[in-house]
Design an enzyme around this catalytic site. Structure first.
Site: not given
Ligand code: ZN
Length: 356
Positions: A77, A194, A228-229, A249, A329
């Site tokens: 993603h 990410d 995706e998030e 991922d 994150h």
């Protein structure tokens, strides 16, 4: 003379690292991913790979294989964490609402960019309202939350009217400065690894397949997903012929985790439950046969596009692999070795037989 082409064992990871640095530098919070998708589209069109966009704004690249009745899909993603302007404050600052799952403390002090709906880009800094220690006695103790944190805009603004005069309005997207750096010791540290690290790996893999003229055993789709998030990136546009669906991922690192920044992480289970047992065993076998360093791991608070696809009702064999990312994150980092191990595993995976 030796006529046989000396097979370049794997894609050049230095090039992959540079590509990842380019990707993370294009703002793309979930909901505003057009620029980065255009970048990926251009990259693939230079390789003469056919792509199409889905209505959600994601991109699908398809490479026909020898068997066109059974397909395989890989996804990574391009959308990232970010924020949206929630409120224009009377003090000339902005209140934000978060996009994706993260904590306010991980963006304190971060430089950011506000994109107005008219396309204007204005910079700022995300700060606690009570930052100055010369004024606020309890500056360090207050909770990092929506109420106390705000954007200081790099413009002469003192009130809501002046902010609005810049074209800023509720709903404008906010992206965080990636601060990407590749160190001489082989690390790449940046926000948004990410999952742009994996997007870079997939793009380099496609480039390698093209340059080595490899014909794939099955028609293979590469889905560059863009939601995706927020939970539903790669759960559509999966052809009925698709048997295996592999999400690429990040591997989650922390206390008790086996994932590290130097190997490829093969996920056996996350918050959605176990990944397909046969596919997981095949991935391990491929890693062992090709001497690729890997770790098996369980990610406690995690879901992927593969689990989103299963939830959406697709009857697929699903798996999840990726580079190990530290401090996900937040202030992310990985090493070239992890990028390389992931790239190697995928190189062998796309040429392997299906599990069923
Ligand atoms: Zn991710």
């Amino acid at each position: 003379m030796i006529e046989r082409r000396i097979a370049l064992p794997y894609a050049d990871t230095n090039e992959t690292m540079k590509l990842i640095a380019d990707l993370v530098s294009i703002p793309s919070p979930s909901g505003n991913t057009n620029d980065v998708i255009t970048f990926v589209e251009n990259f693939l069109s230079e390789l003469q790979v056919e792509t199409k966009r889905n209505r959600k704004g994601g991109l699908i690249a398809t490479i026909p294989g020898k068997d066109t009745n059974h397909h395989r899909m890989l996804t990574a993603h391009v959308d990232t964490l970010g924020a949206m302007v929630k409120e224009i404050k009377g003090n000339g600052r902005l209140r934000i609402d978060l996009i994706g799952g993260f904590k306010y403390n991980s963006i304190e002090g971060e430089y950011c960019q506000i994109e107005t709906s008219g396309g204007k880009k204005i910079t700022g800094t995300i700060l606690m309202h009570q930052t100055s220690v010369h004024v606020y006695k309890d500056a360090g103790k207050l909770e990092r939350n929506q109420e106390n944190m705000e954007i200081r805009i790099d413009e002469k603004v003192h009130n809501a009217e002046e902010i609005r005069a810049l074209g800023i309005e509720v709903g404008d997207f906010v992206s965080f400065d990636p601060r990407v750096e590749i160190t001489p010791s082989g690390f790449i540290k940046s926000r948004h690894l990410d999952d742009k690290a994996s997007v870079g790996i997939l793009l380099q893999l496609i480039k390698q397949l093209k340059s080595e003229n490899i014909s794939l055993p099955y028609t293979t789709h590469f889905l560059i997903s863009n939601n995706e998030e927020i939970g539903y990136g790669g759960n559509s546009n999966i052809t009925p012929e698709t048997v295996e669906y592999l999400a690429v991922d990040m591997g989650a690192m922390g206390d008790g985790q086996s994932t590290d920044e130097y190997t490829v992480s093969i996920c056996v289970k996350d918050a959605s439950g176990p990944y397909h047992y046969d596919l997981r065993k095949k991935l391990v076998r491929l890693a062992e046969e090709n001497k690729i360093p890997y770790k098996l791991d369980i990610y406690p608070f995690y879901g992927s596009d593969a689990s989103a696809a299963i939830r959406a009702g697709h009857d697929i064999v699903h798996g999840l692999v990726g580079p190990g990312i530290d401090s996900s994150h937040a202030f992310e980092r990985t090493h070239q070795s992890s990028i390389e191990a992931t790239a190697k595993l995928l190189y062998h995976y796309v040429q392997s037989q299906l599990v069923q």
